[in-house]
Design a protein around this motif. Structure first.
Motif, PDB file in Angstrom:
ATOM      1  N   GLU A  89       0.851  -1.180   0.000  1.00  0.00           N
ATOM      2  CA  GLU A  89       0.000   0.000   0.000  1.00  0.00           C
ATOM      3  C   GLU A  89       0.894   1.240   0.000  1.00  0.00           C
ATOM      4  O   GLU A  89       1.903   1.288   0.704  1.00  0.00           O
ATOM      5  N   PHE A  90       0.521   2.218  -0.802  1.00  0.00           N
ATOM      6  CA  PHE A  90       1.304   3.441  -0.955  1.00  0.00           C
ATOM      7  C   PHE A  90       0.515   4.599  -0.334  1.00  0.00           C
ATOM      8  O   PHE A  90      -0.588   4.909  -0.780  1.00  0.00           O
ATOM      9  N   VAL A  91       1.076   5.195   0.698  1.00  0.00           N
ATOM     10  CA  VAL A  91       0.406   6.292   1.393  1.00  0.00           C
ATOM     11  C   VAL A  91       1.140   7.589   1.079  1.00  0.00           C
ATOM     12  O   VAL A  91       2.334   7.729   1.355  1.00  0.00           O
ATOM     13  N   VAL A  92       0.414   8.529   0.487  1.00  0.00           N
ATOM     14  CA  VAL A  92       0.968   9.838   0.154  1.00  0.00           C
ATOM     15  C   VAL A  92       0.549  10.813   1.242  1.00  0.00           C
ATOM     16  O   VAL A  92      -0.636  10.943   1.549  1.00  0.00           O
ATOM     17  N   ARG A  93       1.524  11.492   1.832  1.00  0.00           N
ATOM     18  CA  ARG A  93       1.255  12.405   2.946  1.00  0.00           C
ATOM     19  C   ARG A  93       1.724  13.814   2.598  1.00  0.00           C
ATOM     20  O   ARG A  93       2.835  14.003   2.092  1.00  0.00           O
ATOM     21  N   GLN A  94       0.865  14.794   2.896  1.00  0.00           N
ATOM     22  CA  GLN A  94       1.214  16.208   2.719  1.00  0.00           C
ATOM     23  C   GLN A  94       1.195  16.964   4.043  1.00  0.00           C
ATOM     24  O   GLN A  94       1.897  17.961   4.196  1.00  0.00           O
ATOM     25  N   ILE A  95       0.371  16.471   4.971  1.00  0.00           N
ATOM     26  CA  ILE A  95       0.185  17.122   6.262  1.00  0.00           C
ATOM     27  C   ILE A  95       0.288  16.057   7.351  1.00  0.00           C
ATOM     28  O   ILE A  95      -0.167  14.925   7.164  1.00  0.00           O
ATOM     29  N   VAL A  96       0.884  16.401   8.467  1.00  0.00           N
ATOM     30  CA  VAL A  96       1.061  15.441   9.554  1.00  0.00           C
ATOM     31  C   VAL A  96      -0.295  15.089  10.166  1.00  0.00           C
ATOM     32  O   VAL A  96      -1.068  15.960  10.546  1.00  0.00           O
ATOM     33  N   ALA A  97      -0.576  13.779  10.223  1.00  0.00           N
ATOM     34  CA  ALA A  97      -1.809  13.281  10.844  1.00  0.00           C
ATOM     35  C   ALA A  97      -1.660  11.779  11.036  1.00  0.00           C
ATOM     36  O   ALA A  97      -0.723  11.160  10.528  1.00  0.00           O
ATOM     37  N   ILE A 170     -11.725  21.833   0.327  1.00  0.00           N
ATOM     38  CA  ILE A 170     -11.327  20.677   1.131  1.00  0.00           C
ATOM     39  C   ILE A 170      -9.817  20.498   1.021  1.00  0.00           C
ATOM     40  O   ILE A 170      -9.254  20.575  -0.076  1.00  0.00           O
ATOM     41  N   ILE A 171      -9.163  20.257   2.144  1.00  0.00           N
ATOM     42  CA  ILE A 171      -7.730  19.977   2.163  1.00  0.00           C
ATOM     43  C   ILE A 171      -7.510  18.475   2.073  1.00  0.00           C
ATOM     44  O   ILE A 171      -8.077  17.708   2.862  1.00  0.00           O
ATOM     45  N   LEU A 172      -6.687  18.047   1.126  1.00  0.00           N
ATOM     46  CA  LEU A 172      -6.275  16.648   1.053  1.00  0.00           C
ATOM     47  C   LEU A 172      -5.064  16.472   1.959  1.00  0.00           C
ATOM     48  O   LEU A 172      -3.976  16.964   1.667  1.00  0.00           O
ATOM     49  N   VAL A 173      -5.264  15.770   3.070  1.00  0.00           N
ATOM     50  CA  VAL A 173      -4.203  15.604   4.064  1.00  0.00           C
ATOM     51  C   VAL A 173      -3.265  14.465   3.679  1.00  0.00           C
ATOM     52  O   VAL A 173      -2.049  14.624   3.597  1.00  0.00           O
ATOM     53  N   ASP A 174      -3.844  13.288   3.450  1.00  0.00           N
ATOM     54  CA  ASP A 174      -3.091  12.119   3.001  1.00  0.00           C
ATOM     55  C   ASP A 174      -4.073  11.139   2.375  1.00  0.00           C
ATOM     56  O   ASP A 174      -5.288  11.310   2.474  1.00  0.00           O
ATOM     57  N   PHE A 175      -3.536  10.114   1.704  1.00  0.00           N
ATOM     58  CA  PHE A 175      -4.402   9.116   1.081  1.00  0.00           C
ATOM     59  C   PHE A 175      -3.602   7.866   0.749  1.00  0.00           C
ATOM     60  O   PHE A 175      -2.366   7.895   0.666  1.00  0.00           O
ATOM     61  N   LYS A 176      -4.340   6.768   0.566  1.00  0.00           N
ATOM     62  CA  LYS A 176      -3.738   5.459   0.274  1.00  0.00           C
ATOM     63  C   LYS A 176      -4.083   5.030  -1.147  1.00  0.00           C
ATOM     64  O   LYS A 176      -5.216   5.195  -1.601  1.00  0.00           O
ATOM     65  N   LEU A 177      -3.093   4.465  -1.843  1.00  0.00           N
ATOM     66  CA  LEU A 177      -3.307   3.908  -3.178  1.00  0.00           C
ATOM     67  C   LEU A 177      -2.838   2.467  -3.213  1.00  0.00           C
ATOM     68  O   LEU A 177      -1.899   2.081  -2.504  1.00  0.00           O
ATOM     69  N   GLU A 178      -3.490   1.671  -4.052  1.00  0.00           N
ATOM     70  CA  GLU A 178      -3.052   0.306  -4.333  1.00  0.00           C
ATOM     71  C   GLU A 178      -2.943   0.127  -5.838  1.00  0.00           C
ATOM     72  O   GLU A 178      -3.652   0.790  -6.605  1.00  0.00           O
ATOM     73  N   PHE A 179      -2.067  -0.780  -6.250  1.00  0.00           N
ATOM     74  CA  PHE A 179      -1.810  -0.995  -7.668  1.00  0.00           C
ATOM     75  C   PHE A 179      -1.805  -2.483  -7.987  1.00  0.00           C
ATOM     76  O   PHE A 179      -1.627  -3.331  -7.110  1.00  0.00           O
ATOM     77  N   GLY A 180      -1.990  -2.779  -9.270  1.00  0.00           N
ATOM     78  CA  GLY A 180      -1.898  -4.150  -9.747  1.00  0.00           C
ATOM     79  C   GLY A 180      -1.327  -4.188 -11.153  1.00  0.00           C
ATOM     80  O   GLY A 180      -1.211  -3.149 -11.816  1.00  0.00           O
TER      81      GLY A 180
END
Length: 256
Positions: A89-97, A170-180
């Motif tokens: 899982e790939f988690v992209v973070r821009q803001i601490v949370a 809306i602020i995008l704080v962080d999010f998770k991506l999956e790939f195949g």
């Protein structure tokens, strides 16, 4: 007609598709947190996540990012491409949370100097542990070229989503991506964005108040989960109006 279930996770069920190259992805109304230690059901959550993810994946496709999404089948089900899922899982973070704040003792809400991508081994029984590039290489989950390609896609998705959400305050704080991997001819493949992008997989805060519109509402009992998800859908212009059924269950009419 009864569908053959292939896999059931915490938030979705996968069924066999109409042909060997497709699957049907069903969005559940279940909400879980803390590695499934906390669980509840919210009638209407599956519809909201399915529609939000559909909207975002269609927008990403228009911006040249390949995804597994083919089409919406009904309010809670999508026809998707069958992929060989990568166990990272790939988690992209821009803001601490979230776990970043807890793990490093950082102040929640602090914006990072630049976005970062973290890697987690996809295994619910282990709690999806944090891993490094070395683990990915040694266990041959991805080649170095594949990892570089996915990281680049993560940043492209981050740029798009940040602008999309900022446009609706809306602020995008962080999010998770999956790939195949999508099998092609001559034993080749493409790396394809899988899973979903929704308030289940993103941290989303109101631009002014910093109120959460994501699963943290359920994790920390700080508000109504459905209202948060509905606010995201409304701001994106996905839901035309809310309909109260005769049984008192919220249903949603979407703009097709």
């Amino acid at each position: 007609m009864k569908k053959n279930k292939i896999y059931e996770g915490k938030a979705k069920i996968l069924y066999e598709g109409p042909d060997y190259s497709t699957l049907i992805q069903h969005f559940k109304d279940d909400a879980t947190a803390f590695n499934n230690q906390k669980h509840s059901v919210f009638k209407g959550k599956g519809v909201l996540n399915s529609r939000i993810s559909e909207f975002i994946y269609e927008k990403l496709a228009l911006n040249g990012i390949q995804t597994h999404f083919i089409k919406q089948l009904n309010m809670k089900e999508q026809l998707i491409r069958k992929l060989d899922i990568i166990p990272v899982e790939f988690v992209v973070r821009q803001i601490v949370a979230g776990s970043l704040a807890k793990r490093l003792g950082l102040e929640k809400g602090k914006r990072l100097a630049r976005p970062i991508v973290e890697f987690y081994y996809k295994d619910d029984t282990l709690g999806d542990p944090l891993i490094s590039e070395e683990h990915i290489a040694v266990f041959e989950w991805l080649t170095s070229a594949e990892l570089e390609e996915i990281i680049n896609i993560c940043f492209r998705v981050n740029d798009f989503l940040s602008g999309l959400f900022l446009g609706v305050n809306i602020i995008l704080v962080d999010f998770k991506l999956e790939f195949g991997r999508l099998a092609l001819e001559n034993d080749t493949h493409d790396l394809i964005l899988a899973d979903e992008i929704s308030p289940d997989t993103c941290r989303l805060w109101d631009l002014q108040t910093k109120q959460a519109f994501d699963k943290d509402l359920f994790r920390h009992d700080t508000g109504d989960l459905l209202n948060g998800y509905r606010e995201v859908a409304n701001r994106l212009g996905i839901l035309e109006k809310e309909i109260q059924s005769s049984e008192g269950v919220h249903e949603f009419r979407t703009r097709i």
